[in-house]
Design a protein around this motif. Structure first.
Motif, PDB file in Angstrom:
ATOM      1  N   SER A 370       0.582  -0.929   0.005  1.00 17.72           N
ATOM      2  CA  SER A 370       0.228  -0.034   0.230  1.00 17.72           C
ATOM      3  C   SER A 370       0.587   1.138   0.156  1.00 17.72           C
ATOM      4  O   SER A 370       0.765   2.324  -0.715  1.00 17.72           O
ATOM      5  CB  SER A 370      -1.171  -0.227   1.188  1.00 17.72           C
ATOM      6  N   ILE A 371       1.842   1.325   0.545  1.00 18.81           N
ATOM      7  CA  ILE A 371       2.634   2.518   0.476  1.00 18.81           C
ATOM      8  C   ILE A 371       3.269   2.722  -0.618  1.00 18.81           C
ATOM      9  O   ILE A 371       3.575   3.854  -0.628  1.00 18.81           O
ATOM     10  CB  ILE A 371       4.034   2.360   2.044  1.00 18.81           C
ATOM     11  N   LYS A 372       4.146   1.423  -1.127  1.00 17.72           N
ATOM     12  CA  LYS A 372       4.395   1.630  -2.326  1.00 17.72           C
ATOM     13  C   LYS A 372       4.106   2.119  -3.637  1.00 17.72           C
ATOM     14  O   LYS A 372       3.719   3.176  -4.082  1.00 17.72           O
ATOM     15  CB  LYS A 372       4.767   0.240  -2.740  1.00 17.72           C
ATOM     16  N   GLU A 373       2.764   1.697  -3.753  1.00 16.57           N
ATOM     17  CA  GLU A 373       1.505   1.882  -4.698  1.00 16.57           C
ATOM     18  C   GLU A 373       0.810   4.054  -4.155  1.00 16.57           C
ATOM     19  O   GLU A 373       0.692   4.684  -5.102  1.00 16.57           O
ATOM     20  CB  GLU A 373      -0.134   1.577  -3.861  1.00 16.57           C
ATOM     21  N   MET A 374       0.716   4.081  -3.047  1.00 17.86           N
ATOM     22  CA  MET A 374       0.644   5.614  -3.193  1.00 17.86           C
ATOM     23  C   MET A 374       1.536   6.200  -2.732  1.00 17.86           C
ATOM     24  O   MET A 374       1.483   7.274  -3.579  1.00 17.86           O
ATOM     25  CB  MET A 374      -0.291   5.704  -1.850  1.00 17.86           C
ATOM     26  N   GLU A 375       2.814   6.255  -2.681  1.00 21.80           N
ATOM     27  CA  GLU A 375       3.984   6.977  -2.715  1.00 21.80           C
ATOM     28  C   GLU A 375       4.091   7.435  -4.024  1.00 21.80           C
ATOM     29  O   GLU A 375       4.474   7.827  -4.522  1.00 21.80           O
ATOM     30  CB  GLU A 375       5.386   6.777  -1.773  1.00 21.80           C
ATOM     31  N   ALA A 376       4.134   6.368  -5.235  1.00 27.42           N
ATOM     32  CA  ALA A 376       4.153   6.136  -6.779  1.00 27.42           C
ATOM     33  C   ALA A 376       2.906   7.409  -7.409  1.00 27.42           C
ATOM     34  O   ALA A 376       3.706   7.955  -8.113  1.00 27.42           O
ATOM     35  CB  ALA A 376       3.650   4.999  -7.043  1.00 27.42           C
ATOM     36  N   ILE A 377       1.505   7.940  -6.123  1.00 31.04           N
ATOM     37  CA  ILE A 377       1.256   8.783  -6.400  1.00 31.04           C
ATOM     38  C   ILE A 377       1.580   9.979  -6.344  1.00 31.04           C
ATOM     39  O   ILE A 377       0.261  11.229  -6.275  1.00 31.04           O
ATOM     40  CB  ILE A 377      -0.394   8.386  -6.524  1.00 31.04           C
TER      41      ILE A 377
END
Length: 545
Positions: A370-377
């Protein structure tokens, strides 16, 4: 490592000199929050501002009268008395005395050119201003420090007079003499040579350094001054300040402790909070962090494949000058699929989590993803602990949504070039299967949305009546996309007892605002659920006769 037993005093001027940085504005509440964080970190002296210079500074010193700091001391900044005014009748000095601060720091001219051209007075008259101003303050305040403005330029131009200015302050009872590289043009050896002479001349006094960064030498000049005998260091968090900034305490402090072996009143655990302090001040200043900032930047210990990565897996010291953890940072191997896990584990240690939240390996994997997906945006959770805790609850199955948004609409109407716009928000939400439909006017679209959303929910959740949005910041995440860029919204909320921070990201500023506001409300309701459970657990069972 050095065997020097000196205690170096750290004097933070983020709230005064740092606040003079172009594009940075701190409210009185901002300054209070930063001051509290600086005191928690362990700064010896915290310069709060210049009483009388602005309503913000005056309000800040009023807010600080009830401070309860264990070791940090609050400093009020000002100048010597104005030419032609007795120190005892000078309004500026009177404000310092009345500020409620623990100490005063005043500056005076030490470059003869500034005396004759800037102030337009005789050299001897300037010495008298310094002498009488310090003497008057010492009659009313326990600690008085003297900033010798433009000292290094003055020393090169007229060494005798520059020293006479220091003599005047010392004779009047100054507790510390701070040598200022005000124009930021000196070099380390020039600074060191001057400091050595001053330290020998005043062995009983604390000799300080205040360096500006106009030649990219502020940190180097500060370290050179300490090596030459200075025991008092002034600077700002992240090096913010007028023009090119000040000496960066985020670089100076670990250099003093880890590389020179000097005591600064900050222990190993305190030093581990260095990165968090840097991030916090960046957020309060509403500026993007410098990803390559030494010691604390996201890329300060980042390695991108090849020989370096192979080497650090065997021994991190091969390509890292210190242990990243010693300053609260982490090693990042950019090609590794484990990047980010250490950050999350470190964050978990900082948070006071409910006992019912268990982060096992499976839950950790979901959090990492989740962190990776959210940091990506564009999400960033350093300054948004409440959003992070909600993310953690969702990943561990401990999140209960308190309401469902059906729709919201925001109107922002402007009539005429000079007339103020009018904002109105309409919100539909579903609570326990019931549809709530409300509208509210506001001072701007964000305020209207906040009012409408809480109005729709307060019937089911009365505790939201006490909730208020206390800070709101918007940051554009990419200047390349111009008006199409995503924005990050950071919101601080309070219920009068606690404060919490949430984040939202979108290419639509109102959508980003809603996401941050939604988290703020959900977090408040989570807090209320916790309180309700605690009260239920404390209730005694009824006794039936």
């Amino acid at each position: 490592m050095s065997t020097d037993v000196r205690k170096i005093q750290i004097y933070d001027t983020t709230l005064r000199d740092g606040a003079q940085s172009a594009g940075i504005h701190f409210s009185a509440e901002d300054k209070k929050r930063i001051a509290r964080r600086l005191a928690s970190f362990g700064m010896d002296w915290i310069e709060g501002g210049w009483p009388g210079a602005s309503p913000t500074d005056d309000h800040f010193f009023e807010l600080m009268r009830g401070r309860e700091w264990t070791r940090s001391k609050l400093v009020a900044f000002g100048s010597t008395a104005r030419p032609g005014h007795a120190a005892s009748e000078d309004a500026g000095l009177a404000r310092l005395i009345a500020s409620g601060a623990d100490a005063a720091c005043i500056f005076g001219k030490s470059w003869d050119l500034h005396v004759t051209r800037g102030l337009g007075i005789e050299l001897e008259d300037n010495l008298e201003l310094v002498r009488e101003s310090v003497r008057w303050l010492k009659q009313h305040m326990a600690v008085v420090m003297f900033d010798a403005e433009h000292f290094f330029d003055g020393f090169r131009a007229n060494e005798v007079y520059a020293m006479q200015v220091l003599d005047a302050a010392a004779e009047a009872g100054a507790d510390a003499l701070i040598l200022c590289d005000t124009n930021g043009g000196s070099l380390p050896e020039q600074v060191a040579s001057c400091v050595r002479q001053v330290v020998v001349r005043y062995p009983q006094l604390s000799i300080g350094i205040h360096a500006h960064n106009d030649s990219e030498m502020a940190v180097a000049n500060t370290i050179a001054a300490v090596s030459a005998g200075a025991s008092h260091v002034q600077g700002t968090v992240n090096g913010i300040g007028e023009r090119c900034g000040n000496a960066n305490l985020i670089s100076v402090i670990p250099a003093l402790i880890l590389k020179m072996g000097l005591a600064c009143g900050i222990d190993a655990d305190g030093l581990k909070r260095l990165r968090r302090l840097s991030v916090f001040v960046n957020e309060m200043a509403n500026q993007l962090p410098w990803q390559h900032q030494p010691y604390v930047g996201q890329n300060a210990f980042a390695h991108k494949g090849g020989i370096h990565v192979s080497a650090i897996r065997k021994e991190s010291r091969l390509y890292e000058h210190i242990d990243p953890a010693s300053v609260g940072n982490v090693q990042r191997v950019l090609v590794s699929n484990q990047a980010g896990r250490s950050n999350i584990l470190a964050k978990l240690k900082q948070l006071e989590l409910d006992a019912d939240i268990v982060v096992d390996n499976e839950a950790m994997a979901r959090v990492v993803q989740s962190i990776k997906e959210m940091e990506a945006i564009g999400y960033a959770f350093e300054g948004a602990d409440a959003s992070f805790q909600l993310l953690l609850r969702r990943a561990t199955g401990h999140f209960k949504r308190h309401f469902e948004l059906v729709r919201f609409r925001v109107y922002d109407e402007k009539r005429g070039h000079n007339d103020a716009p009018e904002s109105e928000a309409t919100v539909q939400v579903r609570v326990d299967g019931r549809l709530q439909h409300t509208a509210a006017l506001g001072i701007g679209p964000v305020n209207a949305m906040d009012r409408a959303l809480r109005a729709a929910l307060v019937g089911a959740y009365p505790g939201l009546e006490q909730m208020r949005l206390t800070d709101f910041k918007v940051r554009v995440l990419s200047t390349r996309d111009a008006t199409e860029a995503a924005v990050r919204v950071l919101i601080e909320s309070s219920d009068g007892v606690r404060k919490w921070n949430t984040v939202g990201v979108s290419t639509d500023v109102l959508e980003a605002t809603y996401r941050a506001l939604n988290d703020a409300i959900e977090y408040k309701l989570v807090l209320e659920d916790q309180v309700a459970r605690e009260h239920e657990a404390q209730r005694l069972p009824e006794v039936h006769v």
